[in-house]
Design a protein around this motif. Structure first.
Motif, PDB file in Angstrom:
ATOM      1  N   ASP A  82      36.964  39.548  40.755  1.00 10.42           N
ATOM      2  CA  ASP A  82      35.996  38.827  39.927  1.00 10.42           C
ATOM      3  C   ASP A  82      34.619  39.456  40.093  1.00 10.42           C
ATOM      4  O   ASP A  82      34.262  39.904  41.181  1.00 10.42           O
TER       5      ASP A  82
ATOM      6  N   VAL B 122      37.444  23.485  37.519  1.00  5.56           N
ATOM      7  CA  VAL B 122      38.088  24.670  38.076  1.00  5.56           C
ATOM      8  C   VAL B 122      38.690  25.522  36.973  1.00  5.56           C
ATOM      9  O   VAL B 122      39.038  25.004  35.917  1.00  5.56           O
ATOM     10  N   GLY B 123      38.799  26.809  37.231  1.00  7.60           N
ATOM     11  CA  GLY B 123      39.587  27.677  36.368  1.00  7.60           C
ATOM     12  C   GLY B 123      38.796  28.755  35.670  1.00  7.60           C
ATOM     13  O   GLY B 123      39.329  29.800  35.333  1.00  7.60           O
ATOM     14  N   GLU B 124      37.517  28.510  35.427  1.00  8.91           N
ATOM     15  CA  GLU B 124      36.703  29.483  34.705  1.00  8.91           C
ATOM     16  C   GLU B 124      35.256  29.049  34.869  1.00  8.91           C
ATOM     17  O   GLU B 124      34.980  27.931  35.300  1.00  8.91           O
ATOM     18  N   PRO B 125      34.347  29.921  34.516  1.00  6.42           N
ATOM     19  CA  PRO B 125      32.938  29.530  34.618  1.00  6.42           C
ATOM     20  C   PRO B 125      32.644  28.343  33.689  1.00  6.42           C
ATOM     21  O   PRO B 125      33.243  28.238  32.616  1.00  6.42           O
TER      22      PRO B 125
ATOM     23  N   THR C  46      46.607  24.874  40.626  1.00  6.12           N
ATOM     24  CA  THR C  46      45.744  23.692  40.760  1.00  6.12           C
ATOM     25  C   THR C  46      46.576  22.435  40.981  1.00  6.12           C
ATOM     26  O   THR C  46      46.256  21.604  41.834  1.00  6.12           O
TER      27      THR C  46
ATOM     28  N   ARG D  35      36.666  37.941  35.362  1.00  2.00           N
ATOM     29  CA  ARG D  35      37.546  38.981  35.877  1.00  2.00           C
ATOM     30  C   ARG D  35      37.000  40.371  35.575  1.00  2.00           C
ATOM     31  O   ARG D  35      36.419  40.599  34.517  1.00  2.00           O
TER      32      ARG D  35
ATOM     33  N   ARG E  19      45.522  32.295  33.514  1.00  2.00           N
ATOM     34  CA  ARG E  19      45.376  33.723  33.695  1.00  2.00           C
ATOM     35  C   ARG E  19      46.511  34.479  32.997  1.00  2.00           C
ATOM     36  O   ARG E  19      47.685  34.188  33.219  1.00  2.00           O
TER      37      ARG E  19
ATOM     38  N   ASP F 206      31.845  22.446  41.013  1.00  3.76           N
ATOM     39  CA  ASP F 206      32.387  23.571  40.234  1.00  3.76           C
ATOM     40  C   ASP F 206      33.060  24.460  41.276  1.00  3.76           C
ATOM     41  O   ASP F 206      32.395  25.104  42.077  1.00  3.76           O
ATOM     42  N   THR F 207      34.394  24.448  41.273  1.00  9.71           N
ATOM     43  CA  THR F 207      35.116  25.059  42.390  1.00  9.71           C
ATOM     44  C   THR F 207      35.707  26.407  41.996  1.00  9.71           C
ATOM     45  O   THR F 207      36.530  26.493  41.085  1.00  9.71           O
ATOM     46  N   TRP F 208      35.290  27.449  42.678  1.00 12.59           N
ATOM     47  CA  TRP F 208      35.889  28.769  42.451  1.00 12.59           C
ATOM     48  C   TRP F 208      36.991  29.017  43.474  1.00 12.59           C
ATOM     49  O   TRP F 208      36.786  28.865  44.677  1.00 12.59           O
ATOM     50  N   TRP F 209      38.145  29.411  42.963  1.00 11.98           N
ATOM     51  CA  TRP F 209      39.252  29.847  43.813  1.00 11.98           C
ATOM     52  C   TRP F 209      40.299  30.460  42.911  1.00 11.98           C
ATOM     53  O   TRP F 209      40.069  30.631  41.716  1.00 11.98           O
ATOM     54  N   GLN F 210      41.433  30.829  43.442  1.00 12.85           N
ATOM     55  CA  GLN F 210      42.496  31.436  42.629  1.00 12.85           C
ATOM     56  C   GLN F 210      43.847  31.161  43.271  1.00 12.85           C
ATOM     57  O   GLN F 210      43.923  30.689  44.413  1.00 12.85           O
ATOM     58  N   THR F 211      44.888  31.452  42.513  1.00 11.80           N
ATOM     59  CA  THR F 211      46.254  31.251  42.994  1.00 11.80           C
ATOM     60  C   THR F 211      46.399  31.804  44.409  1.00 11.80           C
ATOM     61  O   THR F 211      46.986  31.180  45.289  1.00 11.80           O
TER      62      THR F 211
HETATM   63  C1  WT7 Z   1      40.670  33.064  38.298  1.00  9.50           C
HETATM   64  C2  WT7 Z   1      41.861  32.524  39.031  1.00  9.50           C
HETATM   65  C3  WT7 Z   1      41.830  28.261  40.635  1.00  9.50           C
HETATM   66  C4  WT7 Z   1      42.955  27.611  39.995  1.00  9.50           C
HETATM   67  C5  WT7 Z   1      43.067  27.830  38.538  1.00  9.50           C
HETATM   68  C6  WT7 Z   1      43.085  29.264  38.085  1.00  9.50           C
HETATM   69  C7  WT7 Z   1      38.654  32.207  37.487  1.00  9.50           C
HETATM   70  C8  WT7 Z   1      38.581  30.016  38.724  1.00  9.50           C
HETATM   71  C9  WT7 Z   1      36.470  29.496  38.585  1.00  9.50           C
HETATM   72  C10 WT7 Z   1      35.149  28.961  38.617  1.00  9.50           C
HETATM   73  C11 WT7 Z   1      34.416  30.870  37.476  1.00  9.50           C
HETATM   74  C12 WT7 Z   1      36.670  30.740  37.959  1.00  9.50           C
HETATM   75  C13 WT7 Z   1      38.385  33.454  38.294  1.00  9.50           C
HETATM   76  C14 WT7 Z   1      39.584  33.522  39.223  1.00  9.50           C
HETATM   77  N1  WT7 Z   1      37.988  31.033  38.051  1.00  9.50           N
HETATM   78  N2  WT7 Z   1      37.678  29.083  39.040  1.00  9.50           N
HETATM   79  N3  WT7 Z   1      34.883  27.768  39.170  1.00  9.50           N
HETATM   80  N4  WT7 Z   1      34.149  29.688  38.050  1.00  9.50           N
HETATM   81  N5  WT7 Z   1      35.643  31.425  37.403  1.00  9.50           N
HETATM   82  O1  WT7 Z   1      43.811  30.057  38.980  1.00  9.50           O
HETATM   83  O2  WT7 Z   1      45.130  31.521  37.421  1.00  9.50           O
HETATM   84  O3  WT7 Z   1      44.729  32.180  39.817  1.00  9.50           O
HETATM   85  O4  WT7 Z   1      42.874  32.229  38.119  1.00  9.50           O
HETATM   86  O5  WT7 Z   1      40.079  32.034  37.508  1.00  9.50           O
HETATM   87  O6  WT7 Z   1      38.356  34.554  37.451  1.00  9.50           O
HETATM   88  O7  WT7 Z   1      39.830  34.795  39.729  1.00  9.50           O
HETATM   89  P1  WT7 Z   1      44.210  31.521  38.583  1.00  9.50           P
END
Ligand code: WT7
Length: 664
Positions: free
Chosen positions: A518, A395-398, A320, A533, A544, A420-425
């Protein structure tokens, strides 16, 4: 409370959809719904719009090369430099404007403003220093640093000379540093003597040195930023191959380093993240696609404009901070804030105080922080004028609807959209979220996929599920910000992310589907709610952590025979680490043992992975085939009804464990 406010609260509590505030829409970077259709029709050329946000030295000739899935290439033939895009090109118009507003700790001490000129100067000087130390193009430089300005400076200096960086979160342990340096064959380290937490100086260099001792190859050089003041541990003795950052920069005063021209597909950085095995995954991001993605999403979703003072409270040690403190905002020429400390020091209004003082225009933070703010109460934000805020993000979790609404009302005064932004590394940047100037917001649901992103919710066969049913999230088309592979491990890249839903023998990109691991559901309007997850990864405070990594740390503790780690619900952290441990004969599961286990986990990973509870048991619940029933251990941690356990090999053990959980 007056009747009016009670009524208002009740309305908010029930409301399930919120329209973007009109004043916001009027000025939004993106405000036309038609963008969704345009991107679908123009895909993949739509992504030229992201690439156009950057300055290219050599224009690209192909937007997407998908001839060898899943090894996609974006903007091929193009070349550019990330540091030139984040600095040089802004000098004419924004040279005197703040690039970084850094708020340090201790509070009474120092804050620093780096204008684009300042940042450009120091990045050049440090890039010259790195070159003198022997760093060459494509050498991986490890940055083990906390939230001090020298971290983004070092990142941009690496980018300038084409040396990929690998940032290791400062809260990680010495072992974690060594593991990552070894995996990347990294021969250079930039670190610091220490930093401040709640007013106290923390020693960091001893940890870094301990990590260096575990590196299995020669380390050419280490640079040490001296952050601590006299009396707080400043002035450690440096080893022969260690240099003080300030000396190096002074020696190269006024130096300029030509930004190295990098191919679009050249690696910009590596970032290690936890997976299902004990070995962290080295996620590889590129110069062209990643930078375009972080800039595009910063602009479209966070509505970043050059004149903003944008505040993301994440740590740059995680993705992030890479995408939304450093690369995205700086590529757009805005002012990005960095805060060294914690939100509750010296008081629980620290973030609100900073926002008021700097007139921050956006706040991007994590649900875990919002849950903590809620617990502390509204008196803290109420003390401050937060009217400079225009947009809020998470960001980061629900995020649960209650926390969403609290954030919307008490921080945003019902006048800021919440994204509310969903994404990952691995995705490099945002994938699923509302466009704040376009879409209705539904608390608890991240929203539709961004324009041009083909995210779906499917069943185990890959068919889309009906609205309302739970399934798995997949991404069915590539995107510019995607990881390109796992460093030096193409096979694991395919196994981890593609094998589940793809025909891995096919060359047809339509047969390749990305699986983020996810669970999710989708509603009638196509809004996706991410459930969490589905692998053995837990999410503690938005971070994570692999359960395997924690388990192997615990099994490494003297006297431990077996361990199983699961995530249990936690009011503030989202999930917390629960460890079920069997001791060897002759060892007792007593307090001393518990302390050794906690210390073992902290040494192997870091304090964030510290078990909330250690439960000693004689056996772990296992299936007849001998597999540990993790689901059951999770339910036990959460105090849930377990249903029928008679199919276990050892049903008796369940009650025994249940009796031991809780208490603390
Ligand atoms: C995991 C990614 C994205 C940068 C911070 C974490 C969960 C992330 C959301 C959201 C629900 C979310 C998922 C994902 N997650 N954003 N808005 N709603 N869950 O990065 O360490 O790569 O973790 O965080 O499970 O796969 P990360």
């Amino acid at each position: 409370m007056t009747d009016d406010t009670v009524e208002l609260e009740a309305r908010l509590e029930e409301q399930e959809a919120f329209e973007p505030p009109e004043e916001f829409v009027e000025q939004a970077n993106v405000s036309e719904e038609s963008i969704y259709e345009e991107f679908e029709e123009e895909w993949p050329e739509c992504w030229e719009r992201a690439a156009d946000l950057l300055d290219w030295e050599e224009g690209y000739d192909t937007v997407l090369d998908d001839s060898n899935p899943p090894f996609y290439e974006w903007f091929t033939g193009g070349s550019l430099n990330a540091s030139a895009n984040c600095l040089d090109r802004h000098l004419d118009e924004r040279g005197d404007e703040a690039a970084i507003e850094w708020v340090g700790e201790p509070v009474e001490e120092e804050n620093r403003t780096y204008t684009y000129e300042d940042l450009h100067r120091e990045v050049n000087e440090f890039a010259a220093a790195l070159t003198e130390l022997g760093v060459e193009e494509d050498d991986v430089v490890t940055l083990y640093m906390p939230m001090i300005p020298e971290l983004p400076i070092a990142m941009l200096a690496c980018a300038r000379i084409g040396a990929p960086h690998s940032v290791v979160f400062a809260g990680f342990s010495a072992d974690a540093l060594a593991t990552r340096m070894n995996a990347a064959d990294s021969e250079y380290l930039v670190t610091c003597d220490g930093y401040y937490r709640r007013g106290d100086g923390l020693d960091h260099l001893s940890k870094a040195n301990e990590g260096l001792a575990g590196v299995d190859h020669d380390v050419e050089a280490a640079v040490v930023v001296e952050r601590l003041r006299e009396g707080d541990g400043h002035g450690h003795d440096l080893a022969d191959n260690q240099r003080a950052y300030a000396d190096l920069v002074a020696e190269h005063e006024g130096a300029t380093v030509e930004p190295v021209s990098r191919d679009a597909e050249d690696m910009l950085f590596l970032m290690y993240t936890s997976g299902t095995t004990g070995q962290p995954k080295g996620v590889k991001h590129t110069t062209g696609g990643y930078l375009a993605w972080s800039a595009w999403t910063s602009r479209a979703v966070l509505d970043v404009k050059p004149e903003d003072t944008y505040f993301c409270s994440a740590d740059i040690g995680w993705i992030t901070g890479h995408s939304y403190i450093v690369y995205g905002p700086l590529a757009l020429g805005t002012t990005t804030m960095m805060y060294e400390g914690t939100p509750d020091h010296p008081e629980r209004d620290r973030l609100w105080e900073i926002i008021e003082e700097y007139e921050a225009t956006q706040l991007y933070t994590a649900p875990t922080a919002i849950r903590a703010f809620m617990k502390w109460g509204t008196e803290y934000p109420d003390r401050h004028d937060l009217s400079s805020l225009r947009l809020l993000g998470t960001v980061g979790e629900p995020i649960n609807p209650r926390a969403w609404k609290w954030y919307y009302k008490h921080i945003g005064d019902e006048s800021c959209p919440v994204v509310d932004t969903w994404w990952q590394t691995e995705t490099g940047g945002m994938m699923v979220t509302t466009l704040p100037g376009v879409k209705t917001m539904k608390p608890g649901s991240a929203g539709p996929p961004l324009p041009g992103v083909d995210a779906r919710v499917v069943d185990t066969t890959g068919e889309e599920v009906e609205a309302g049913r739970a399934g798995y999230l997949t991404v069915n088309k590539p995107w510019p910000g995607m990881l390109r592979t796992l460093y030096r491990n193409d096979e694991r890249y395919i196994d981890e992310y593609w094998a589940e839903y793809s025909d891995t023998d096919s060359d047809d990109p339509d047969d390749w589907v990305y699986f983020p691991e996810d669970g999710a559901k989708v509603d009638d309007d196509g809004y996706i709610t991410v459930l969490g997850r589905v692998d053995d990864v837990i999410n503690v405070s938005g971070h994570r952590l692999g359960t395997m990594e924690i388990e192997s740390a615990i099994v490494g503790v003297e006297g431990v025979a077996e361990a199983a780690v699961v995530g249990g619900d936690h009011e503030v952290k989202g999930e917390a680490v629960y460890a079920y441990v069997i001791t060897e004969d002759g060892y007792e599961g007593d307090e001393a043992m518990r302390e050794r286990i906690v210390a073992g986990v902290e040494d192997a990973i870091g304090p964030i992975a510290r078990p909330e509870q250690v439960v000693f048991t004689l056996e772990l619940p296992k299936t007849r085939s001998g597999k540990i029933m993790r689901r059951l251990l999770e339910d036990i941690a959460n105090g849930e009804d377990l249903g029928d356990t008679s199919t276990l090999r050892n049903p008796d053990v369940v009650e025994d464990i249940q009796g031991k959980v809780g208490g603390d």
